[in-house]
Design a protein around this motif. Structure first.
Motif, PDB file in Angstrom:
ATOM      1  N   ILE A   1      -7.893  -6.203  -8.078  1.00 47.21           N
ATOM      2  CA  ILE A   1      -9.443  -5.159  -7.540  1.00 47.21           C
ATOM      3  C   ILE A   1      -8.126  -4.495  -5.737  1.00 47.21           C
ATOM      4  N   PRO A   2      -7.754  -3.355  -6.288  1.00 45.69           N
ATOM      5  CA  PRO A   2      -7.043  -2.597  -5.663  1.00 45.69           C
ATOM      6  C   PRO A   2      -7.951  -1.768  -4.534  1.00 45.69           C
ATOM      7  N   ILE A   3      -8.155  -2.071  -3.175  1.00 43.48           N
ATOM      8  CA  ILE A   3      -8.764  -1.937  -1.851  1.00 43.48           C
ATOM      9  C   ILE A   3      -8.108  -0.147  -1.438  1.00 43.48           C
TER      10      ILE A   3
ATOM     11  N   PRO B   1      -3.238   8.419  -6.921  1.00 45.68           N
ATOM     12  CA  PRO B   1      -4.722   8.770  -8.501  1.00 45.68           C
ATOM     13  C   PRO B   1      -4.804   7.728  -8.006  1.00 45.68           C
ATOM     14  N   PRO B   2      -6.480   7.630  -8.288  1.00 44.32           N
ATOM     15  CA  PRO B   2      -7.256   6.093  -9.122  1.00 44.32           C
ATOM     16  C   PRO B   2      -5.989   5.055  -9.428  1.00 44.32           C
ATOM     17  N   TYR B   3      -6.593   3.518  -9.173  1.00 41.81           N
ATOM     18  CA  TYR B   3      -5.243   2.551  -9.543  1.00 41.81           C
ATOM     19  C   TYR B   3      -5.779   3.187 -10.529  1.00 41.81           C
ATOM     20  N   ARG B   4      -4.282   2.680 -11.585  1.00 38.62           N
ATOM     21  CA  ARG B   4      -4.334   2.732 -13.085  1.00 38.62           C
ATOM     22  C   ARG B   4      -2.637   2.202 -13.176  1.00 38.62           C
ATOM     23  N   GLY B   5      -2.311   1.332 -12.617  1.00 39.19           N
ATOM     24  CA  GLY B   5      -0.917   0.727 -12.384  1.00 39.19           C
ATOM     25  C   GLY B   5       0.326   2.290 -11.819  1.00 39.19           C
ATOM     26  N   ARG B   6      -0.416   2.684 -10.494  1.00 35.92           N
ATOM     27  CA  ARG B   6       0.431   3.085  -9.313  1.00 35.92           C
ATOM     28  C   ARG B   6       1.907   3.220  -9.561  1.00 35.92           C
TER      29      ARG B   6
ATOM     30  N   GLY C   1      -5.232   7.874   4.349  1.00 38.04           N
ATOM     31  CA  GLY C   1      -5.330   7.089   3.537  1.00 38.04           C
ATOM     32  C   GLY C   1      -4.739   5.810   2.973  1.00 38.04           C
ATOM     33  N   GLY C   2      -5.309   4.729   3.048  1.00 39.27           N
ATOM     34  CA  GLY C   2      -4.575   3.616   2.634  1.00 39.27           C
ATOM     35  C   GLY C   2      -5.473   3.752   0.640  1.00 39.27           C
ATOM     36  N   TYR C   3      -3.718   3.363   0.275  1.00 40.03           N
ATOM     37  CA  TYR C   3      -4.268   2.760  -1.133  1.00 40.03           C
ATOM     38  C   TYR C   3      -3.436   2.075  -1.476  1.00 40.03           C
TER      39      TYR C   3
ATOM     40  N   ALA D   1       0.796  -1.434  -0.431  1.00 43.83           N
ATOM     41  CA  ALA D   1       0.470  -0.172  -0.051  1.00 43.83           C
ATOM     42  C   ALA D   1       0.684   0.899   0.230  1.00 43.83           C
ATOM     43  N   HIS D   2       0.320   2.415  -0.452  1.00 45.89           N
ATOM     44  CA  HIS D   2       0.966   3.347  -0.151  1.00 45.89           C
ATOM     45  C   HIS D   2      -0.751   4.436   0.678  1.00 45.89           C
ATOM     46  N   LEU D   3       0.415   5.024   1.985  1.00 42.87           N
ATOM     47  CA  LEU D   3      -0.067   5.213   3.165  1.00 42.87           C
ATOM     48  C   LEU D   3      -0.027   6.591   2.972  1.00 42.87           C
TER      49      LEU D   3
END
Length: 154
Positions: A125-127, A148-153, A116-118, A61-63
């Motif tokens: 499925i990204p959560i 950003p929303p997940y698109r290959g973060r 924010g836990g990305y 995750a990216h916190l």
């Protein structure tokens, strides 16, 4: 030498090992020398890891942790070690994210905190998990987290 707000820190400036679990991790704090001012502190942990409690596979995750301190500041090395202790911890994304926030709120008693836990995809499925302690204080600039929303973060 005179006593300072940093005298009680045990981990900063010392050799430390990564705690084996979040329960073993010791958070440390110092008095906030700017407690009369409302401001935001941001911690970014782009390489956070934990374990899936069912498979034991790693989760990533990216916190983003933002808080408006009250009387206390978290000491960043102790926070780094606490977050690192999740590497061996099995829990779902939601539990990890909210547990971190709640422990920080209990320990620091900030005026406000959000996390924010990305999370990166598992099973396609990204959560993403978001939590905050209440309404943001008035008059404090709180920037967007900018993940950003997940698109290959990356």
């Amino acid at each position: 030498m005179t006593e300072t707000i940093y005298d009680n820190l045990k981990q900063l400036g010392s050799a430390t090992t990564l705690p084996q679990s979040p329960e073993e991790a010791e958070l440390e704090r110092v008095a906030n020398p700017q407690a009369d001012v409302s401001y935001v502190v941001r911690f970014t942990a782009p390489e956070f890891t934990s374990l899936c409690p069912m498979t034991g596979q790693p989760d990533f995750a990216h916190l983003m942790i933002d808080y408006v301190p009250g009387d206390w500041l978290v000491e960043s090395k102790s926070l780094k070690l606490y977050l690192g202790s999740f590497r061996n911890h099995g829990a779902f994304h939601e539990d990890c994210t909210v547990s971190i926030a709640r422990r920080l709120v209990d320990f620091l008693q900030p005026r406000w905190l959000r996390i924010g836990g990305y999370w990166y995809p598992r099973g396609g499925i990204p959560i993403d998990v978001f939590w905050q302690s209440g309404a943001a204080p008035e008059g404090v600039w709180i920037p967007e987290q900018g993940v950003p929303p997940y698109r290959g973060r990356g």
